[in-house]
Design an enzyme around this catalytic site. Structure first.
Site, PDB file in Angstrom:
ATOM      1  N   GLU A   1      -8.336  -4.096  -9.836  1.00 53.49           N
ATOM      2  CA  GLU A   1      -9.194  -4.634 -10.752  1.00 53.49           C
ATOM      3  C   GLU A   1     -10.217  -5.680 -10.490  1.00 53.49           C
ATOM      4  OE1 GLU A   1      -6.742  -5.433 -13.937  1.00 53.49           O
ATOM      5  OE2 GLU A   1      -5.378  -3.862 -13.997  1.00 53.49           O
TER       6      GLU A   1
ATOM      7  N   GLY B   1      -7.564  -7.779  -6.687  1.00 53.12           N
ATOM      8  CA  GLY B   1      -7.846  -7.206  -5.519  1.00 53.12           C
ATOM      9  C   GLY B   1      -6.632  -7.589  -4.588  1.00 53.12           C
TER      10      GLY B   1
ATOM     11  N   GLY C   1      -4.619   3.935  -9.152  1.00 55.61           N
ATOM     12  CA  GLY C   1      -5.405   2.740  -9.783  1.00 55.61           C
ATOM     13  C   GLY C   1      -4.769   1.484  -9.635  1.00 55.61           C
ATOM     14  N   LEU C   2      -4.949   0.568  -8.961  1.00 54.08           N
ATOM     15  CA  LEU C   2      -4.227  -0.622  -8.589  1.00 54.08           C
ATOM     16  C   LEU C   2      -5.503  -1.591  -8.648  1.00 54.08           C
ATOM     17  CD1 LEU C   2      -2.466  -2.791  -7.611  1.00 54.08           C
ATOM     18  CD2 LEU C   2      -2.812  -2.200  -5.322  1.00 54.08           C
TER      19      LEU C   2
ATOM     20  N   GLU D   1      -7.019  -0.776   1.013  1.00 48.96           N
ATOM     21  CA  GLU D   1      -5.499  -0.944   1.003  1.00 48.96           C
ATOM     22  C   GLU D   1      -5.040  -2.454   1.874  1.00 48.96           C
ATOM     23  OE1 GLU D   1      -2.969   2.564   1.807  1.00 48.96           O
ATOM     24  OE2 GLU D   1      -4.759   3.739   1.055  1.00 48.96           O
TER      25      GLU D   1
ATOM     26  N   THR E   1      -7.026  -5.903   2.808  1.00 48.82           N
ATOM     27  CA  THR E   1      -8.244  -6.478   3.702  1.00 48.82           C
ATOM     28  C   THR E   1      -7.281  -7.026   5.248  1.00 48.82           C
ATOM     29  OG1 THR E   1      -7.803  -8.914   3.062  1.00 48.82           O
ATOM     30  CG2 THR E   1      -9.656  -7.330   2.099  1.00 48.82           C
TER      31      THR E   1
HETATM   32  N1  CAA Z   1       8.267  -3.969  -0.353  1.00 43.78           N
HETATM   33  C1  CAA Z   1       9.091  -4.225  -1.382  1.00 43.78           C
HETATM   34  N2  CAA Z   1       9.168  -5.263  -2.146  1.00 43.78           N
HETATM   35  C2  CAA Z   1       8.185  -6.193  -1.945  1.00 43.78           C
HETATM   36  C3  CAA Z   1       7.308  -6.138  -0.608  1.00 43.78           C
HETATM   37  C4  CAA Z   1       7.385  -5.018  -0.159  1.00 43.78           C
HETATM   38  N3  CAA Z   1       6.319  -4.605   1.099  1.00 43.78           N
HETATM   39  N4  CAA Z   1       6.418  -7.210  -0.638  1.00 43.78           N
HETATM   40  C5  CAA Z   1       6.868  -7.802  -1.657  1.00 43.78           C
HETATM   41  N5  CAA Z   1       8.004  -7.340  -2.363  1.00 43.78           N
HETATM   42  C6  CAA Z   1       8.462  -8.023  -3.431  1.00 43.78           C
HETATM   43  C7  CAA Z   1       9.008  -9.418  -3.044  1.00 43.78           C
HETATM   44  O1  CAA Z   1      10.111  -9.334  -2.481  1.00 43.78           O
HETATM   45  C8  CAA Z   1       9.035 -10.061  -4.391  1.00 43.78           C
HETATM   46  O2  CAA Z   1      10.257  -9.650  -5.082  1.00 43.78           O
HETATM   47  P1  CAA Z   1      11.420 -10.867  -5.231  1.00 43.78           P
HETATM   48  O3  CAA Z   1      10.888 -12.205  -6.122  1.00 43.78           O
HETATM   49  O4  CAA Z   1      12.485 -10.128  -6.116  1.00 43.78           O
HETATM   50  O5  CAA Z   1      12.029 -11.172  -4.219  1.00 43.78           O
HETATM   51  C9  CAA Z   1       7.818  -9.592  -5.149  1.00 43.78           C
HETATM   52  O6  CAA Z   1       7.589  -8.129  -4.396  1.00 43.78           O
HETATM   53  C10 CAA Z   1       6.536 -10.301  -5.159  1.00 43.78           C
HETATM   54  O7  CAA Z   1       6.468 -10.540  -3.748  1.00 43.78           O
HETATM   55  P2  CAA Z   1       5.379 -11.808  -3.151  1.00 43.78           P
HETATM   56  O8  CAA Z   1       5.680 -13.204  -4.023  1.00 43.78           O
HETATM   57  O9  CAA Z   1       5.428 -11.571  -1.557  1.00 43.78           O
HETATM   58  O10 CAA Z   1       3.978 -11.337  -3.914  1.00 43.78           O
HETATM   59  P3  CAA Z   1       2.462 -11.938  -3.762  1.00 43.78           P
HETATM   60  O11 CAA Z   1       1.755 -11.985  -5.040  1.00 43.78           O
HETATM   61  O12 CAA Z   1       2.745 -13.266  -2.935  1.00 43.78           O
HETATM   62  O13 CAA Z   1       1.816 -10.853  -3.017  1.00 43.78           O
HETATM   63  C11 CAA Z   1       0.523  -9.787  -1.103  1.00 43.78           C
HETATM   64  C12 CAA Z   1       1.866 -10.521  -1.767  1.00 43.78           C
HETATM   65  C13 CAA Z   1       0.956  -9.374   0.169  1.00 43.78           C
HETATM   66  C14 CAA Z   1      -0.607 -10.625  -0.704  1.00 43.78           C
HETATM   67  C15 CAA Z   1       0.309  -8.526  -1.844  1.00 43.78           C
HETATM   68  O14 CAA Z   1      -0.361  -8.892  -3.325  1.00 43.78           O
HETATM   69  C16 CAA Z   1      -0.796  -7.678  -1.370  1.00 43.78           C
HETATM   70  O15 CAA Z   1      -0.277  -6.786  -0.662  1.00 43.78           O
HETATM   71  N6  CAA Z   1      -2.112  -7.441  -1.690  1.00 43.78           N
HETATM   72  C17 CAA Z   1      -2.987  -6.587  -1.072  1.00 43.78           C
HETATM   73  C18 CAA Z   1      -3.281  -5.587  -2.256  1.00 43.78           C
HETATM   74  C19 CAA Z   1      -3.886  -4.448  -1.449  1.00 43.78           C
HETATM   75  O16 CAA Z   1      -3.618  -3.914  -0.596  1.00 43.78           O
HETATM   76  N7  CAA Z   1      -4.902  -3.924  -2.248  1.00 43.78           N
HETATM   77  C20 CAA Z   1      -5.541  -2.746  -1.963  1.00 43.78           C
HETATM   78  C21 CAA Z   1      -5.245  -1.678  -3.238  1.00 43.78           C
HETATM   79  S1  CAA Z   1      -5.442  -0.266  -2.844  1.00 43.78           S
HETATM   80  C22 CAA Z   1      -6.715   0.488  -2.062  1.00 43.78           C
HETATM   81  O17 CAA Z   1      -7.392  -0.189  -1.511  1.00 43.78           O
HETATM   82  C23 CAA Z   1      -6.968   1.891  -2.650  1.00 43.78           C
HETATM   83  C24 CAA Z   1      -8.139   2.366  -1.890  1.00 43.78           C
HETATM   84  O18 CAA Z   1      -8.501   3.687  -2.356  1.00 43.78           O
HETATM   85  C25 CAA Z   1      -8.820   2.129  -0.803  1.00 43.78           C
END
Ligand code: CAA
Length: 384
Positions: A127, A131, A124-125, A363, A365
């Protein structure tokens, strides 16, 4: 460079395909139509070891690798998209966090029954405000003596109201933003944990997508994954890997659509001959087959990189992005080839079209995948 699956992988692929054709595909339409969760499929997949493919035998898994897992999701989704997403959410989201970040005790208690398929897992991620902005979580967890007290609401949780365990994200230190989030294990039946309605969805209607409520829900102090505030980086890694399986799911559904289309094109006669004789149809089939083959290469390669313990985040995002977009197009064209018959449920392609649409959303968009890929590209340029 070797583009052939190993004998072991080929055997695995054949086994899962035969199983899926015989046991899963025949009831896919029934489950979708009745919005019925396919428990029977879950039991059968568990018996075959499919609910813990990439986990070692020590932890209840089948001792396979990420490539085998991608193949399993592809083949199951080719038979039934709903069962495909249940398998993917259970394995990549509901079980992987234990495998990657759990203590010995957590793995013994939770991962073993999940990987054996005796229990169902969820994650659960999402909300209302979290998103695409995964750091926007409003759910909170506060330590009170030997317990964490959780408050908040989760949306869009695959298998959420059915799962035996849900790993949820919650803010433990608001001042740190994304780096103040932690992941917690919540067991079904814990007081203060309840469910809202299951969503009435466009597709994947046999899978359950729920809203979860946490109202002063108390869980033991030890039910945190890893260290406090490590949650964001943990689930970013979980999502990196999960994207391979959503790509594989899209590929499996689109493969089914392509196979239905080419079969239909050779059987359907118009103007005195099969419509597969017409170039208009041949070009569609050629495009579908080419794009699906390219998607398969991207997916298998990202799984291979993961198995080699090489960086795979960019490639996994590319694989999901490409497979879901060309797959959606393939399902669209499969309906076009079927004409009116494609628009009715007996021919299955309208279900494929509805089901695959989720793969461009869940997971992360397509837009988020492009952000992830571009960030990798720019980082790589900086380090050249
Ligand atoms: N692995 C490890 N660490 C990571 C990482 C990765 N892939 N990506 C980022 N980080 C770290 C960064 O290094 C950073 O740490 P430091 O400050 O120490 O360097 C920290 O995490 C924050 O990173 P960002 O500043 O890049 O984060 P952001 O807020 O800008 O977000 C994003 C980046 C890629 C947009 C992210 O928010 C994202 O992936 N969003 C999509 C979410 C998603 O996929 N939601 C779907 C939910 S699940 C689902 O859909 C379930 C279902 O049942 C279908």
């Amino acid at each position: 460079m070797d583009f052939q699956l190993s004998e072991e992988h080929q055997l695995f692929q054949r086994t899962v395909r035969e199983f899926a054709d015989k046991e899963i595909a025949p009831k896919a339409l029934y489950y979708d139509k009745n919005h019925e969760f396919p428990w029977e499929n879950i039991k059968k997949m568990a018996a075959l070891g499919l609910l813990g493919v990439p986990y070692s035998e020590e932890w209840g898994g089948a001792g396979g690798d990420s490539l085998m897992y991608a193949i399993a999701v592809e083949e199951i989704s080719r038979a039934c998209g709903s069962t495909g997403i249940i398998l993917a959410a259970h394995t990549s989201l509901g079980s992987a966090p234990f495998y990657l970040f759990g203590t010995e005790e957590q793995k013994r208690k939770y991962l073993i029954p999940l990987a054996r398929g005796e229990k169902l897992g969820a994650f659960g991620l999402s909300e209302a405000e979290a998103g695409s902005d995964a750091a926007g979580t409003r759910t909170t967890a506060v330590l009170d003596g030997n317990e964490w007290v959780i408050n908040g609401t989760k949306n869009w949780i695959t298998s959420g109201s059915l799962a035996d365990t849900v790993i949820i994200t919650a803010m433990t230190d608001k001042s740190k933003g994304a780096l103040g989030i932690s992941n917690f294990i919540v067991e079904k039946g814990t007081p203060g944990f309840s469910y809202g309605k299951n969503e009435e969805k466009m597709g994947l209607r046999a899978s359950v997508t729920s809203q979860l409520f946490f109202d002063n829900c108390r869980i033991p102090k030890e039910n945190i994954l890893g260290q406090p505030n490590d949650g964001f980086k943990q689930f970013m890694q979980i999502l990196d890997a999960g994207r391979i399986s959503i790509g594989a799911m899209a590929l499996g559904i689109a493969q089914a659509a392509y196979e239905a289309a080419i079969r239909y094109a050779t059987q359907r006669h118009q103007f005195g001959r099969p419509i597969s004789d017409f170039q208009a149809i041949q070009f569609k089939l050629a495009d579908m087959a080419t794009q699906l083959e390219a998607a398969r290469l991207l997916i298998y390669r990202s799984a291979w990189l993961k198995d080699k313990k090489l960086p795979f985040g960019k490639e996994a995002a590319m694989a999901k992005l490409f497979a879901s977009e060309v797959g959606e197009r393939a399902c669209h064209q499969a309906i076009q080839i079927h004409g009116g018959y494609g628009y009715v449920e007996e021919y299955h392609v309208e279900r494929y079209y509805r089901d695959i649409r989720l793969c461009e959303i869940g997971e992360g968009t397509s837009e988020i995948q492009r952000i992830v890929i571009a960030r990798h590209l720019l980082r790589e340029l900086k380090h050249q």
